[in-house]
Design a protein around this motif. Structure first.
Motif, PDB file in Angstrom:
ATOM      1  N   VAL A  24       0.822  -1.225   0.000  1.00  0.00           N
ATOM      2  CA  VAL A  24       0.000   0.000   0.000  1.00  0.00           C
ATOM      3  C   VAL A  24       0.850   1.267   0.000  1.00  0.00           C
ATOM      4  N   ASN A  25       2.164   1.076   0.149  1.00  0.00           N
ATOM      5  CA  ASN A  25       3.045   2.233   0.289  1.00  0.00           C
ATOM      6  C   ASN A  25       3.458   2.808  -1.063  1.00  0.00           C
ATOM      7  N   ASP A  26       2.526   3.561  -1.675  1.00  0.00           N
ATOM      8  CA  ASP A  26       2.897   4.333  -2.861  1.00  0.00           C
ATOM      9  C   ASP A  26       2.158   5.660  -2.799  1.00  0.00           C
ATOM     10  N   THR A  74       6.691  -8.277  19.331  1.00  0.00           N
ATOM     11  CA  THR A  74       8.153  -8.486  19.369  1.00  0.00           C
ATOM     12  C   THR A  74       8.714  -8.646  17.960  1.00  0.00           C
ATOM     13  N   GLU A  75       7.959  -9.349  17.103  1.00  0.00           N
ATOM     14  CA  GLU A  75       8.492  -9.617  15.757  1.00  0.00           C
ATOM     15  C   GLU A  75       8.233  -8.488  14.758  1.00  0.00           C
ATOM     16  N   LEU A  76       7.167  -7.722  15.006  1.00  0.00           N
ATOM     17  CA  LEU A  76       6.783  -6.701  14.028  1.00  0.00           C
ATOM     18  C   LEU A  76       7.691  -5.467  14.097  1.00  0.00           C
ATOM     19  N   TYR A  77       8.034  -5.044  15.287  1.00  0.00           N
ATOM     20  CA  TYR A  77       8.791  -3.791  15.431  1.00  0.00           C
ATOM     21  C   TYR A  77      10.263  -4.086  15.654  1.00  0.00           C
ATOM     22  N   SER A  78      11.098  -3.174  15.163  1.00  0.00           N
ATOM     23  CA  SER A  78      12.532  -3.441  15.307  1.00  0.00           C
ATOM     24  C   SER A  78      13.183  -2.586  16.401  1.00  0.00           C
ATOM     25  N   THR A  79      12.442  -1.595  16.924  1.00  0.00           N
ATOM     26  CA  THR A  79      13.049  -0.747  17.969  1.00  0.00           C
ATOM     27  C   THR A  79      12.320  -0.942  19.302  1.00  0.00           C
ATOM     28  N   GLU A  80      13.071  -0.726  20.380  1.00  0.00           N
ATOM     29  CA  GLU A  80      12.484  -0.830  21.731  1.00  0.00           C
ATOM     30  C   GLU A  80      11.300   0.120  21.878  1.00  0.00           C
ATOM     31  N   LYS A  81      11.493   1.329  21.325  1.00  0.00           N
ATOM     32  CA  LYS A  81      10.460   2.364  21.479  1.00  0.00           C
ATOM     33  C   LYS A  81       9.115   1.860  20.926  1.00  0.00           C
ATOM     34  N   TYR A  82       9.165   1.267  19.726  1.00  0.00           N
ATOM     35  CA  TYR A  82       7.903   0.836  19.112  1.00  0.00           C
ATOM     36  C   TYR A  82       7.397  -0.480  19.709  1.00  0.00           C
ATOM     37  N   ARG A  83       8.315  -1.316  20.195  1.00  0.00           N
ATOM     38  CA  ARG A  83       7.844  -2.518  20.907  1.00  0.00           C
ATOM     39  C   ARG A  83       7.065  -2.081  22.149  1.00  0.00           C
ATOM     40  N   ASP A  84       7.591  -1.069  22.859  1.00  0.00           N
ATOM     41  CA  ASP A  84       6.883  -0.582  24.051  1.00  0.00           C
ATOM     42  C   ASP A  84       5.516  -0.011  23.678  1.00  0.00           C
ATOM     43  N   GLU A 132       6.744   3.564  12.551  1.00  0.00           N
ATOM     44  CA  GLU A 132       8.133   3.153  12.803  1.00  0.00           C
ATOM     45  C   GLU A 132       8.947   3.141  11.504  1.00  0.00           C
ATOM     46  N   SER A 133       8.253   2.791  10.393  1.00  0.00           N
ATOM     47  CA  SER A 133       8.954   2.694   9.108  1.00  0.00           C
ATOM     48  C   SER A 133       9.039   4.040   8.389  1.00  0.00           C
ATOM     49  N   GLY A 134       8.557   5.098   9.040  1.00  0.00           N
ATOM     50  CA  GLY A 134       8.625   6.433   8.430  1.00  0.00           C
ATOM     51  C   GLY A 134       7.601   6.633   7.328  1.00  0.00           C
ATOM     52  N   ILE A 135       6.521   5.820   7.339  1.00  0.00           N
ATOM     53  CA  ILE A 135       5.466   5.955   6.329  1.00  0.00           C
ATOM     54  C   ILE A 135       4.307   6.713   6.969  1.00  0.00           C
ATOM     55  N   CYS A 136       3.932   7.829   6.327  1.00  0.00           N
ATOM     56  CA  CYS A 136       2.892   8.664   6.930  1.00  0.00           C
ATOM     57  C   CYS A 136       1.506   8.038   6.688  1.00  0.00           C
ATOM     58  N   SER A 137       0.777   7.754   7.753  1.00  0.00           N
ATOM     59  CA  SER A 137      -0.583   7.213   7.589  1.00  0.00           C
ATOM     60  C   SER A 137      -1.495   7.788   8.662  1.00  0.00           C
ATOM     61  N   THR A 138      -2.797   7.773   8.386  1.00  0.00           N
ATOM     62  CA  THR A 138      -3.775   8.286   9.343  1.00  0.00           C
ATOM     63  C   THR A 138      -4.782   7.189   9.657  1.00  0.00           C
ATOM     64  N   LEU A 139      -5.024   6.993  10.944  1.00  0.00           N
ATOM     65  CA  LEU A 139      -5.994   5.986  11.372  1.00  0.00           C
ATOM     66  C   LEU A 139      -7.385   6.626  11.411  1.00  0.00           C
ATOM     67  N   LEU A 140      -8.326   6.056  10.646  1.00  0.00           N
ATOM     68  CA  LEU A 140      -9.714   6.555  10.665  1.00  0.00           C
ATOM     69  C   LEU A 140     -10.539   5.605  11.530  1.00  0.00           C
ATOM     70  N   PRO A 141     -11.087   6.058  12.656  1.00  0.00           N
ATOM     71  CA  PRO A 141     -11.851   5.131  13.500  1.00  0.00           C
ATOM     72  C   PRO A 141     -13.205   4.792  12.868  1.00  0.00           C
ATOM     73  N   ALA A 142     -13.370   3.533  12.469  1.00  0.00           N
ATOM     74  CA  ALA A 142     -14.624   3.126  11.810  1.00  0.00           C
ATOM     75  C   ALA A 142     -15.835   3.382  12.714  1.00  0.00           C
ATOM     76  N   LEU A 143     -15.611   3.331  14.031  1.00  0.00           N
ATOM     77  CA  LEU A 143     -16.751   3.533  14.941  1.00  0.00           C
ATOM     78  C   LEU A 143     -17.257   4.975  14.891  1.00  0.00           C
ATOM     79  N   ASN A 144     -16.473   5.869  14.256  1.00  0.00           N
ATOM     80  CA  ASN A 144     -16.933   7.258  14.116  1.00  0.00           C
ATOM     81  C   ASN A 144     -17.745   7.482  12.838  1.00  0.00           C
ATOM     82  N   PHE A 145     -17.757   6.481  11.920  1.00  0.00           N
ATOM     83  CA  PHE A 145     -18.517   6.748  10.682  1.00  0.00           C
ATOM     84  C   PHE A 145     -19.381   5.575  10.204  1.00  0.00           C
TER      85      PHE A 145
END
Ligand code: ADP
Ligand code: ASP
Ligand code: MG
Length: 436
Positions: A24-26, A74-84, A132-145
């Motif tokens: 999806v990253n394009d 643990t497997e998805l993120y590569s940095t401590e910050k994002y694992r936390d 974490e990967s530096g890809i800009c995305s916005t979360l749209l909460p489905a419960l709001n629409f």
């Protein structure tokens, strides 16, 4: 703008989530609709059942599922910050689940809240991975629409307005991520679009934003001409019309939620079915352009109950069918197939919640017989009604299968057969052999 929906298997592991983000990253603007990771909704259904029955195993199941998510983090993120951050995200979701285990009442709203956690988790974790990967995305909460009305039907007007309102502050955003399946009901309580409902979410969102295309990414290379779970060597179909796809989805083709075609059809938005595991495979296009005729595919719908009402009073009478249908209408029970003779009418339903009372009322009009565990087999293709040998081939294929009902001519696109579920696999295989 396009909509891209990824099903449970497509986001079923950290590796899969990474592949989805890669896909999806394009630069093309899109709304990505995610299901829960595969197995999660089933686990949440089990947890709900335990919580309903106040079974103390509930907490153990919740903790077990949480452990799986800890491994994902643990497997998805590569940095401590994002694992936390990931661990914090899952802890808040699982603390909510645990609160239901200690709370006093567990009702339908609590159940829907439990079931909603799968999609809330997958989208939150994916959004965090993008960050974490530096890809800009916005979360749209489905419960709001995403909202259904008192009849359980999507409130298209509200959805359109609210999606636009939610997206407005993010005019620069190219990548929106939202939850499939979950919604609110007319009272504002958490609800859902029924199992497999993320396809329906994608189609409703596509219609709401007048998308250029709705893509359904799954674990198979498109719509196959028969159910691959029961028949070997099924083949992907390149093109389907909306009517064909709607009929197949309604009559059991699991690849699409039963109601997911109509919003796309209403808005005339092509639907593309693609394989996440093999993105270069062609897939299937569902659109209004396809005119190709002849039998295209077969699907089967289980858990069907047939009801036969037999009455001498039907002979030469008018108004009999109306009375019969009114009984089903008064219990909000949809009828799928109907066949009539001069003295009897047979019909099928899949919702048996009110069957006992329906039968009691029908007995006012004649004798009533009920057959359970039936399967509707639906043979679909543009204009098969006008193809001379289609029906002959179907009967030839089914010469050893006991057929309880046949419906042909209701639309130009389908022949439906009702048989005992024990003959389903045989019927599907025989039909494949003779028709393809
Ligand atoms: P997702 O989790 O991506 O929504 P589903 O499991 O709901 O995926 O749907 C995909 C599955 O549907 C396939 O793996 C396949 O087993 C099943 N299926 C049933 N009938 C068909 C069909 N006619 N064409 C393709 N897949 C089908
Ligand atoms: N997660 C939901 C389910 O398993 C919705 C979906 O996958 O479409 O039914
Ligand atoms: Mg599905």
């Amino acid at each position: 703008m396009i909509v891209m929906k990824f099903g449970g298997t497509s986001v079923g592991s950290p590796e899969r989530i990474k592949s989805v983000v890669n896909l999806v990253n394009d630069e093309n603007p899109k709304i990505v609709v995610l299901s829960a990771m595969s197995g999660t909704t089933n686990a949440l259904v089990k947890i709900s059942e335990l919580l309903y029955s106040k079974n103390s195993e509930g907490i153990a199941e919740i903790n077990l599922l949480e452990d799986k998510y800890k491994t994902v983090v643990t497997e998805l993120y590569s940095t401590e910050k994002y694992r936390d951050k990931g661990l914090e995200t899952i802890k808040s979701r699982f603390d909510l689940l645990r609160s239901f285990a200690t709370g006093s009442t567990f009702n339908a709203v609590a159940e829907c809240t439990v079931l909603a956690q799968g999609e809330l988790l997958s989208t939150a974790l994916t959004h965090l991975y993008c960050e974490e990967s530096g890809i800009c995305s916005t979360l749209l909460p489905a419960l709001n629409f995403m909202r259904i009305d008192r009849n359980g039907e999507p409130d298209s007007f509200y959805i359109k307005e609210q999606v636009a309102r939610e997206m407005k502050p993010y005019s620069e955003t190219k990548l929106f991520i939202t939850q499939g399946f979950i919604c609110r009901d007319a009272n504002g309580e958490i609800s859902n679009l029924k199992r497999g409902g993320s396809d329906y979410s994608a189609s409703l969102i596509g219609k709401a934003i007048s998308a250029d295309e709705i893509q359904i990414w799954t674990d198979i290379d498109g719509f196959h001409n028969n159910d691959p779970r029961f028949v070997e060597n099924t083949k992907a179909i390149r093109e389907l019309s909306f009517d064909e796809a709607a009929e197949l989805a309604y009559f059991g083709a699991k690849i699409l939620h039963p109601a997911s075609v109509w919003p796309a059809q209403e808005a005339n938005i092509p639907v593309l079915l693609k394989n996440t595991m093999d993105p270069n495979a062609q897939g299937t296009v569902i659109s209004s352009k396809t005119k190709e005729e002849g039998i295209k595919a077969i699907a089967a719908k289980d858990n069907i109950t047939a009801v036969k009402i037999k009455s001498g009073r039907m002979l030469m009478a008018y108004g009999f069918l109306r009375k019969v249908f009114e009984v089903f209408e008064s219990y909000q029970t949809p009828i799928d197939m109907i066949t009539t003779s001069e003295i009897a009418v047979s019909l099928t339903i899949d919702n048996t919640e009110h069957l006992d009372r329906i039968v009691q009322e029908l007995k006012l009009y004649g004798s009533v017989a009920v057959d359970r565990n039936m399967t509707i087999i639906c043979i679909v293709g543009n204009n098969i009604m006008h193809s001379k040998d289609s029906i002959a081939k179907v009967f030839k294929a089914l010469d050893k299968v006991p057929v309880r009902m046949v419906s042909h001519g209701g639309s130009r696109h389908n022949i439906s057969i009702l048989t005992d579920s024990e003959h389903k696999a045989e019927a599907l295989n025989q039909l494949s052999k003779y028709l393809f």
